[in-house]
Design a protein around this motif. Sequence first.
Motif, PDB file in Angstrom:
ATOM      1  N   UNK A  45      29.760  34.588  39.081  1.00  0.00           N
ATOM      2  CA  UNK A  45      30.531  34.377  37.864  1.00  0.00           C
ATOM      3  C   UNK A  45      31.892  33.796  38.195  1.00  0.00           C
ATOM      4  N   UNK A  46      32.198  32.639  37.652  1.00  0.00           N
ATOM      5  CA  UNK A  46      33.469  31.952  37.924  1.00  0.00           C
ATOM      6  C   UNK A  46      34.113  31.551  36.600  1.00  0.00           C
ATOM      7  N   UNK A  47      35.414  31.715  36.525  1.00  0.00           N
ATOM      8  CA  UNK A  47      36.129  31.343  35.301  1.00  0.00           C
ATOM      9  C   UNK A  47      37.481  30.740  35.644  1.00  0.00           C
ATOM     10  N   UNK A  48      37.908  29.831  34.796  1.00  0.00           N
ATOM     11  CA  UNK A  48      39.225  29.196  34.920  1.00  0.00           C
ATOM     12  C   UNK A  48      39.967  29.377  33.609  1.00  0.00           C
ATOM     13  N   UNK A  49      41.221  29.812  33.699  1.00  0.00           N
ATOM     14  CA  UNK A  49      42.026  30.071  32.503  1.00  0.00           C
ATOM     15  C   UNK A  49      43.368  29.379  32.633  1.00  0.00           C
ATOM     16  N   UNK A  50      43.817  28.791  31.539  1.00  0.00           N
ATOM     17  CA  UNK A  50      45.102  28.101  31.516  1.00  0.00           C
ATOM     18  C   UNK A  50      46.252  29.096  31.357  1.00  0.00           C
ATOM     19  N   UNK A  59      45.501  36.085  34.375  1.00  0.00           N
ATOM     20  CA  UNK A  59      44.629  36.664  35.399  1.00  0.00           C
ATOM     21  C   UNK A  59      43.631  37.644  34.783  1.00  0.00           C
ATOM     22  N   UNK A  60      44.107  38.479  33.866  1.00  0.00           N
ATOM     23  CA  UNK A  60      43.206  39.442  33.213  1.00  0.00           C
ATOM     24  C   UNK A  60      42.118  38.732  32.424  1.00  0.00           C
ATOM     25  N   UNK A  61      42.487  37.691  31.699  1.00  0.00           N
ATOM     26  CA  UNK A  61      41.512  36.934  30.911  1.00  0.00           C
ATOM     27  C   UNK A  61      40.516  36.229  31.826  1.00  0.00           C
ATOM     28  N   UNK A  62      41.012  35.696  32.932  1.00  0.00           N
ATOM     29  CA  UNK A  62      40.131  35.008  33.876  1.00  0.00           C
ATOM     30  C   UNK A  62      39.116  35.980  34.479  1.00  0.00           C
ATOM     31  N   UNK A  63      39.563  37.182  34.804  1.00  0.00           N
ATOM     32  CA  UNK A  63      38.635  38.177  35.350  1.00  0.00           C
ATOM     33  C   UNK A  63      37.568  38.564  34.335  1.00  0.00           C
ATOM     34  N   UNK A  64      38.005  38.771  33.100  1.00  0.00           N
ATOM     35  CA  UNK A  64      37.050  39.133  32.048  1.00  0.00           C
ATOM     36  C   UNK A  64      36.031  38.021  31.823  1.00  0.00           C
ATOM     37  N   UNK A  65      36.516  36.777  31.781  1.00  0.00           N
ATOM     38  CA  UNK A  65      35.614  35.647  31.561  1.00  0.00           C
ATOM     39  C   UNK A  65      34.650  35.456  32.733  1.00  0.00           C
ATOM     40  N   UNK A  66      35.139  35.707  33.940  1.00  0.00           N
ATOM     41  CA  UNK A  66      34.274  35.576  35.117  1.00  0.00           C
ATOM     42  C   UNK A  66      33.168  36.626  35.096  1.00  0.00           C
ATOM     43  N   UNK A  67      33.494  37.833  34.679  1.00  0.00           N
ATOM     44  CA  UNK A  67      32.476  38.882  34.570  1.00  0.00           C
ATOM     45  C   UNK A  67      31.471  38.555  33.477  1.00  0.00           C
ATOM     46  N   UNK A 109      27.289  46.393  33.574  1.00  0.00           N
ATOM     47  CA  UNK A 109      27.451  45.665  34.827  1.00  0.00           C
ATOM     48  C   UNK A 109      28.231  46.492  35.838  1.00  0.00           C
ATOM     49  N   UNK A 110      27.698  46.619  37.053  1.00  0.00           N
ATOM     50  CA  UNK A 110      28.402  47.304  38.131  1.00  0.00           C
ATOM     51  C   UNK A 110      27.892  46.783  39.470  1.00  0.00           C
ATOM     52  N   UNK A 111      28.623  47.105  40.536  1.00  0.00           N
ATOM     53  CA  UNK A 111      28.226  46.658  41.862  1.00  0.00           C
ATOM     54  C   UNK A 111      28.775  45.300  42.251  1.00  0.00           C
ATOM     55  N   UNK A 112      29.519  44.662  41.361  1.00  0.00           N
ATOM     56  CA  UNK A 112      30.074  43.331  41.655  1.00  0.00           C
ATOM     57  C   UNK A 112      31.333  43.449  42.520  1.00  0.00           C
ATOM     58  N   UNK A 113      31.691  42.341  43.165  1.00  0.00           N
ATOM     59  CA  UNK A 113      32.902  42.292  43.987  1.00  0.00           C
ATOM     60  C   UNK A 113      33.690  41.029  43.657  1.00  0.00           C
ATOM     61  N   UNK A 114      34.990  41.117  43.833  1.00  0.00           N
ATOM     62  CA  UNK A 114      35.856  39.952  43.652  1.00  0.00           C
ATOM     63  C   UNK A 114      35.802  39.134  44.941  1.00  0.00           C
ATOM     64  N   UNK A 115      35.091  38.017  44.887  1.00  0.00           N
ATOM     65  CA  UNK A 115      34.934  37.199  46.083  1.00  0.00           C
ATOM     66  C   UNK A 115      36.208  36.453  46.430  1.00  0.00           C
ATOM     67  N   UNK A 116      36.910  35.964  45.388  1.00  0.00           N
ATOM     68  CA  UNK A 116      38.140  35.211  45.635  1.00  0.00           C
ATOM     69  C   UNK A 116      38.855  34.938  44.315  1.00  0.00           C
ATOM     70  N   UNK A 126      39.055  32.629  39.045  1.00  0.00           N
ATOM     71  CA  UNK A 126      38.530  33.902  39.553  1.00  0.00           C
ATOM     72  C   UNK A 126      37.040  33.745  39.851  1.00  0.00           C
ATOM     73  N   UNK A 127      36.618  34.336  40.958  1.00  0.00           N
ATOM     74  CA  UNK A 127      35.249  34.203  41.435  1.00  0.00           C
ATOM     75  C   UNK A 127      34.693  35.599  41.764  1.00  0.00           C
ATOM     76  N   UNK A 128      33.696  36.044  40.963  1.00  0.00           N
ATOM     77  CA  UNK A 128      33.013  37.309  41.212  1.00  0.00           C
ATOM     78  C   UNK A 128      31.594  37.030  41.702  1.00  0.00           C
ATOM     79  N   UNK A 129      31.067  37.944  42.499  1.00  0.00           N
ATOM     80  CA  UNK A 129      29.672  37.829  42.911  1.00  0.00           C
ATOM     81  C   UNK A 129      29.036  39.222  42.945  1.00  0.00           C
ATOM     82  N   UNK A 130      27.725  39.242  42.804  1.00  0.00           N
ATOM     83  CA  UNK A 130      26.973  40.493  42.786  1.00  0.00           C
ATOM     84  C   UNK A 130      25.667  40.291  43.539  1.00  0.00           C
ATOM     85  N   UNK A 131      25.458  41.085  44.556  1.00  0.00           N
ATOM     86  CA  UNK A 131      24.233  41.000  45.345  1.00  0.00           C
ATOM     87  C   UNK A 131      23.030  41.338  44.459  1.00  0.00           C
TER      88      UNK A 131
END
Length: 227
Positions: A45-50, A59-67, A109-116, A126-131
Amino acid sequence: MVRLARFVLPLVASTLLLLSSCSSSKDAVPVWVTERPINPSYYIGIATVSKFEYPYNAMDVARENALNSLAREIRVQVSSTSVLSTLQVNHWVDENFASTITSTVAEDLEGYTLASSFETDSEVHVYYKLSKATYASILAERKRVTLGYAYGHYLDAGILLSEGSIPRAIERYLMGLDAMSHYLGEENPYNGEDGVEFKLDRALLNGISDGIAKLEISSHIDVVNVL
């Protein structure tokens, strides 16, 4: 003076080169910002916010959108691979199954990590990933617990049915189906107390049918007067 210059000038040059290198490294845009990663072992999950659009909480909005992006990727794959075949009672099961797909993934949703993450003067990335293996284990454990709860209702219903408390038994069977409603579009084998495997959803439905067959409907009104 000449000798001093020979030592000072190379030192200054190397220092400027080092500073320039650090600056370039700091401002370098990660590859994932411009090119979406492809990894068959992970949901992404990746998101870009202005920052101009969200000056105080970008940053908070970007994290929410990435999730949310991560959840959509899971939902699309679930929708494309799931087939409703186990149990149908009129149209209740497939309607419930469809609504489950579209809502529960993001909520649970759980078990995800903030990749970068990466910031510029104008944007936040913001870039999240989940195995997939991790998520599959989480889902399997949730299902195990849920089916155990439904099985408890099944056992209670059987006792009530044997005691002749048919309406309460039917209610318990229905409670068991409701408890496992998220899984009615899947195969639901379960090992009972005797160690024998059986399909729990089918057993609950059969219990309802047996209970209804044993119901005796009677009326205390002998005469009906029509005016």
